[in-house]
Motif scaffolding. Sequence first.
Motif, PDB file in Angstrom:
ATOM      1  N   MET A 121     -45.682 -63.477  61.269  1.00  0.00           N
ATOM      2  CA  MET A 121     -45.511 -62.993  59.889  1.00  0.00           C
ATOM      3  C   MET A 121     -45.653 -61.474  59.845  1.00  0.00           C
ATOM      4  O   MET A 121     -46.609 -60.919  60.358  1.00  0.00           O
ATOM      5  N   GLY A 122     -44.660 -60.815  59.238  1.00  0.00           N
ATOM      6  CA  GLY A 122     -44.748 -59.376  59.115  1.00  0.00           C
ATOM      7  C   GLY A 122     -45.653 -58.977  57.978  1.00  0.00           C
ATOM      8  O   GLY A 122     -45.871 -59.718  57.038  1.00  0.00           O
ATOM      9  N   ILE A 123     -46.155 -57.762  58.050  1.00  0.00           N
ATOM     10  CA  ILE A 123     -47.098 -57.290  57.026  1.00  0.00           C
ATOM     11  C   ILE A 123     -46.457 -57.216  55.649  1.00  0.00           C
ATOM     12  O   ILE A 123     -47.120 -57.285  54.631  1.00  0.00           O
ATOM     13  N   GLN A 124     -45.078 -57.107  55.647  1.00  0.00           N
ATOM     14  CA  GLN A 124     -44.398 -57.027  54.357  1.00  0.00           C
ATOM     15  C   GLN A 124     -44.544 -58.301  53.533  1.00  0.00           C
ATOM     16  O   GLN A 124     -44.291 -58.303  52.341  1.00  0.00           O
ATOM     17  N   LYS A 125     -44.970 -59.410  54.173  1.00  0.00           N
ATOM     18  CA  LYS A 125     -45.139 -60.665  53.450  1.00  0.00           C
ATOM     19  C   LYS A 125     -46.515 -60.795  52.812  1.00  0.00           C
ATOM     20  O   LYS A 125     -46.762 -61.743  52.085  1.00  0.00           O
ATOM     21  N   ASP A 126     -47.431 -59.884  53.131  1.00  0.00           N
ATOM     22  CA  ASP A 126     -48.741 -59.920  52.477  1.00  0.00           C
ATOM     23  C   ASP A 126     -48.543 -59.668  50.986  1.00  0.00           C
ATOM     24  O   ASP A 126     -47.782 -58.783  50.590  1.00  0.00           O
ATOM     25  N   ILE A 127     -49.234 -60.452  50.155  1.00  0.00           N
ATOM     26  CA  ILE A 127     -49.044 -60.290  48.718  1.00  0.00           C
ATOM     27  C   ILE A 127     -50.376 -60.275  47.980  1.00  0.00           C
ATOM     28  O   ILE A 127     -51.354 -60.881  48.407  1.00  0.00           O
ATOM     29  N   GLY A 128     -50.393 -59.539  46.881  1.00  0.00           N
ATOM     30  CA  GLY A 128     -51.539 -59.519  45.979  1.00  0.00           C
ATOM     31  C   GLY A 128     -51.132 -60.176  44.669  1.00  0.00           C
ATOM     32  O   GLY A 128     -50.001 -59.984  44.207  1.00  0.00           O
ATOM     33  N   ILE A 129     -52.031 -60.960  44.092  1.00  0.00           N
ATOM     34  CA  ILE A 129     -51.701 -61.689  42.869  1.00  0.00           C
ATOM     35  C   ILE A 129     -52.732 -61.401  41.779  1.00  0.00           C
ATOM     36  O   ILE A 129     -53.935 -61.557  41.996  1.00  0.00           O
ATOM     37  N   ILE A 135     -52.959 -63.616  51.204  1.00  0.00           N
ATOM     38  CA  ILE A 135     -52.942 -63.434  49.750  1.00  0.00           C
ATOM     39  C   ILE A 135     -54.295 -62.917  49.280  1.00  0.00           C
ATOM     40  O   ILE A 135     -55.336 -63.429  49.696  1.00  0.00           O
ATOM     41  N   LEU A 136     -54.255 -61.898  48.432  1.00  0.00           N
ATOM     42  CA  LEU A 136     -55.472 -61.411  47.781  1.00  0.00           C
ATOM     43  C   LEU A 136     -55.316 -61.645  46.281  1.00  0.00           C
ATOM     44  O   LEU A 136     -54.360 -61.168  45.668  1.00  0.00           O
ATOM     45  N   VAL A 137     -56.227 -62.414  45.705  1.00  0.00           N
ATOM     46  CA  VAL A 137     -56.132 -62.794  44.294  1.00  0.00           C
ATOM     47  C   VAL A 137     -57.218 -62.087  43.485  1.00  0.00           C
ATOM     48  O   VAL A 137     -58.392 -62.091  43.864  1.00  0.00           O
ATOM     49  N   GLY A 138     -56.826 -61.485  42.366  1.00  0.00           N
ATOM     50  CA  GLY A 138     -57.785 -60.863  41.458  1.00  0.00           C
ATOM     51  C   GLY A 138     -58.415 -61.910  40.553  1.00  0.00           C
ATOM     52  O   GLY A 138     -57.715 -62.752  39.995  1.00  0.00           O
ATOM     53  N   ILE A 139     -59.747 -61.874  40.433  1.00  0.00           N
ATOM     54  CA  ILE A 139     -60.465 -62.841  39.593  1.00  0.00           C
ATOM     55  C   ILE A 139     -61.411 -62.094  38.656  1.00  0.00           C
ATOM     56  O   ILE A 139     -61.881 -61.009  38.974  1.00  0.00           O
ATOM     57  N   PRO A 140     -61.711 -62.669  37.475  1.00  0.00           N
ATOM     58  CA  PRO A 140     -62.681 -62.031  36.579  1.00  0.00           C
ATOM     59  C   PRO A 140     -64.042 -61.893  37.246  1.00  0.00           C
ATOM     60  O   PRO A 140     -64.407 -62.691  38.125  1.00  0.00           O
ATOM     61  N   SER A 141     -64.819 -60.917  36.821  1.00  0.00           N
ATOM     62  CA  SER A 141     -66.103 -60.627  37.481  1.00  0.00           C
ATOM     63  C   SER A 141     -67.163 -61.688  37.234  1.00  0.00           C
ATOM     64  O   SER A 141     -68.124 -61.798  37.979  1.00  0.00           O
ATOM     65  N   PHE A 187     -57.982 -64.286  50.059  1.00  0.00           N
ATOM     66  CA  PHE A 187     -59.146 -63.468  49.762  1.00  0.00           C
ATOM     67  C   PHE A 187     -59.232 -63.297  48.243  1.00  0.00           C
ATOM     68  O   PHE A 187     -58.219 -63.366  47.543  1.00  0.00           O
ATOM     69  N   LEU A 188     -60.421 -63.081  47.757  1.00  0.00           N
ATOM     70  CA  LEU A 188     -60.623 -62.845  46.324  1.00  0.00           C
ATOM     71  C   LEU A 188     -61.225 -61.462  46.116  1.00  0.00           C
ATOM     72  O   LEU A 188     -62.029 -61.005  46.919  1.00  0.00           O
ATOM     73  N   ILE A 189     -60.813 -60.825  45.038  1.00  0.00           N
ATOM     74  CA  ILE A 189     -61.387 -59.531  44.665  1.00  0.00           C
ATOM     75  C   ILE A 189     -61.629 -59.538  43.158  1.00  0.00           C
ATOM     76  O   ILE A 189     -60.805 -60.065  42.400  1.00  0.00           O
ATOM     77  N   GLU A 190     -62.744 -59.016  42.742  1.00  0.00           N
ATOM     78  CA  GLU A 190     -63.029 -58.961  41.309  1.00  0.00           C
ATOM     79  C   GLU A 190     -62.057 -58.000  40.634  1.00  0.00           C
ATOM     80  O   GLU A 190     -61.777 -56.913  41.139  1.00  0.00           O
ATOM     81  N   GLU A 191     -61.564 -58.419  39.485  1.00  0.00           N
ATOM     82  CA  GLU A 191     -60.502 -57.669  38.816  1.00  0.00           C
ATOM     83  C   GLU A 191     -60.863 -56.225  38.468  1.00  0.00           C
ATOM     84  O   GLU A 191     -59.999 -55.348  38.562  1.00  0.00           O
ATOM     85  N   PRO A 192     -62.101 -55.932  38.050  1.00  0.00           N
ATOM     86  CA  PRO A 192     -62.402 -54.515  37.783  1.00  0.00           C
ATOM     87  C   PRO A 192     -62.218 -53.619  39.011  1.00  0.00           C
ATOM     88  O   PRO A 192     -61.733 -52.493  38.884  1.00  0.00           O
ATOM     89  N   LEU A 193     -62.589 -54.125  40.202  1.00  0.00           N
ATOM     90  CA  LEU A 193     -62.386 -53.354  41.427  1.00  0.00           C
ATOM     91  C   LEU A 193     -60.895 -53.154  41.674  1.00  0.00           C
ATOM     92  O   LEU A 193     -60.441 -52.038  41.974  1.00  0.00           O
ATOM     93  N   ALA A 194     -60.123 -54.236  41.560  1.00  0.00           N
ATOM     94  CA  ALA A 194     -58.680 -54.142  41.777  1.00  0.00           C
ATOM     95  C   ALA A 194     -58.038 -53.210  40.756  1.00  0.00           C
ATOM     96  O   ALA A 194     -57.168 -52.398  41.095  1.00  0.00           O
ATOM     97  N   PRO A 249     -61.483 -52.547  53.688  1.00  0.00           N
ATOM     98  CA  PRO A 249     -62.591 -53.441  54.083  1.00  0.00           C
ATOM     99  C   PRO A 249     -63.584 -53.635  52.943  1.00  0.00           C
ATOM    100  O   PRO A 249     -64.737 -53.218  53.018  1.00  0.00           O
ATOM    101  N   LEU A 250     -63.108 -54.255  51.837  1.00  0.00           N
ATOM    102  CA  LEU A 250     -63.991 -54.425  50.680  1.00  0.00           C
ATOM    103  C   LEU A 250     -64.973 -55.557  50.911  1.00  0.00           C
ATOM    104  O   LEU A 250     -64.579 -56.681  51.261  1.00  0.00           O
ATOM    105  N   PRO A 251     -66.268 -55.305  50.745  1.00  0.00           N
ATOM    106  CA  PRO A 251     -67.269 -56.339  50.969  1.00  0.00           C
ATOM    107  C   PRO A 251     -67.190 -57.492  49.991  1.00  0.00           C
ATOM    108  O   PRO A 251     -67.712 -58.562  50.231  1.00  0.00           O
ATOM    109  N   SER A 252     -66.520 -57.275  48.829  1.00  0.00           N
ATOM    110  CA  SER A 252     -66.488 -58.318  47.805  1.00  0.00           C
ATOM    111  C   SER A 252     -65.430 -59.377  48.082  1.00  0.00           C
ATOM    112  O   SER A 252     -65.328 -60.333  47.360  1.00  0.00           O
ATOM    113  N   ARG A 253     -64.627 -59.152  49.139  1.00  0.00           N
ATOM    114  CA  ARG A 253     -63.582 -60.128  49.396  1.00  0.00           C
ATOM    115  C   ARG A 253     -64.186 -61.432  49.915  1.00  0.00           C
ATOM    116  O   ARG A 253     -65.096 -61.425  50.726  1.00  0.00           O
ATOM    117  N   SER A 254     -63.663 -62.528  49.443  1.00  0.00           N
ATOM    118  CA  SER A 254     -64.165 -63.844  49.829  1.00  0.00           C
ATOM    119  C   SER A 254     -63.044 -64.608  50.488  1.00  0.00           C
ATOM    120  O   SER A 254     -61.979 -64.772  49.898  1.00  0.00           O
TER     121      SER A 254
END
Length: 332
Positions: free
Chosen positions: A1-9, A98-104, A127-134, A324-329
């Motif tokens: 898989m190429g890096i171009q297929k990485d997606i954020g949602i 996939i990195l998904v934004g979620i409420p804090s 991976f998950l990231i809190e929406e305020p950070l994103a 390298p965000l520590p909040s990613r799950s």
Amino acid sequence: MGIQKDIGIDLGTAYVLVYQKGKGVVINEPSVVAIDIYTDQILAIGAEAKKMIGRTPGNIVALRPLREGVISNYNVTERMLKHFIGKVCGRGFSKPRILVGIPSGVTEVEKRAISEAAIQAGGKEVFLIEEPLAAAIGAGIDISKPNGVMIIDIGGGTTDIAVISLGSIVTSKMLKVAGESFDDAIVKYMRKEYNLYIGEQTAEDLKINIGGAYPREEPVYMQCSGRDLLAGLPRTVEVSSAEMLEALDESIQILCGAIREVLEQTPPELAADIGTNGIVLSGGGALLYGIDKRIEECVGIRTIVAEDPLSCVAVGTGIALDLPLPSRSRRT
């Protein structure tokens, strides 16, 4: 898989935005799915499904599978995600990261549900990231510095108010006062003042076109159609921006009160930074007329709307795939 297929949602209550590496935001569609309840067949997803809200026969339901930033219908959310991921990556796609934004304020159970839905929809790693950070990253803020930054992300189902320093959230508050509750306030106002029942799409149109959080120099007006609650027949009335300001006032007061609460909980050094640097607004609710002026007036701190508030979370999730965000799950 190429890096171009990485997606954020940005998996929002009102809209789903998908960011693809190297291409930017490639999908921006309503989080609505139309289903035939007899056959369980999906008839439409996104913009086409949204047109059906309030207009479907008994066997078809147009629903939002996410409520207040979390999954309320797991099966439909998974199918919606699969549709959007397939649309971005193409048929027979290799599974993307996939990195998904979620409420804090979401719980561990809710986080797990979002991760599992994204995995089942075709994600290789999620991976998950809190929406305020994103949102802060997407707004072009360097969150790695030891400076206090306040971001307010006003989405469809929730508002996230957060103070960020050194790449992490120091203090935050998630509020269930956001775009949809603004619409609900307008529906209630029209029912109370005009005995007129209007649909959610009409309420949203009023909010976008003449709604506001701060008085306008010149009032604007809009025709509004609905069902007369006394006669039971269609009726059209003219509504002013001043009336919409009144309809939304209580919600805006709650929002301002929550911002003050977060500021009161913020360490003094970071509060001083925010006083100097100002507050940044993101999310669709940031486009409500005069909301930046109203917040600035309430808390006495310069408030600005991000350059592209609707896309901040989606863009931030895409950029954060390389950080390298520590909040990613991680869920695999």
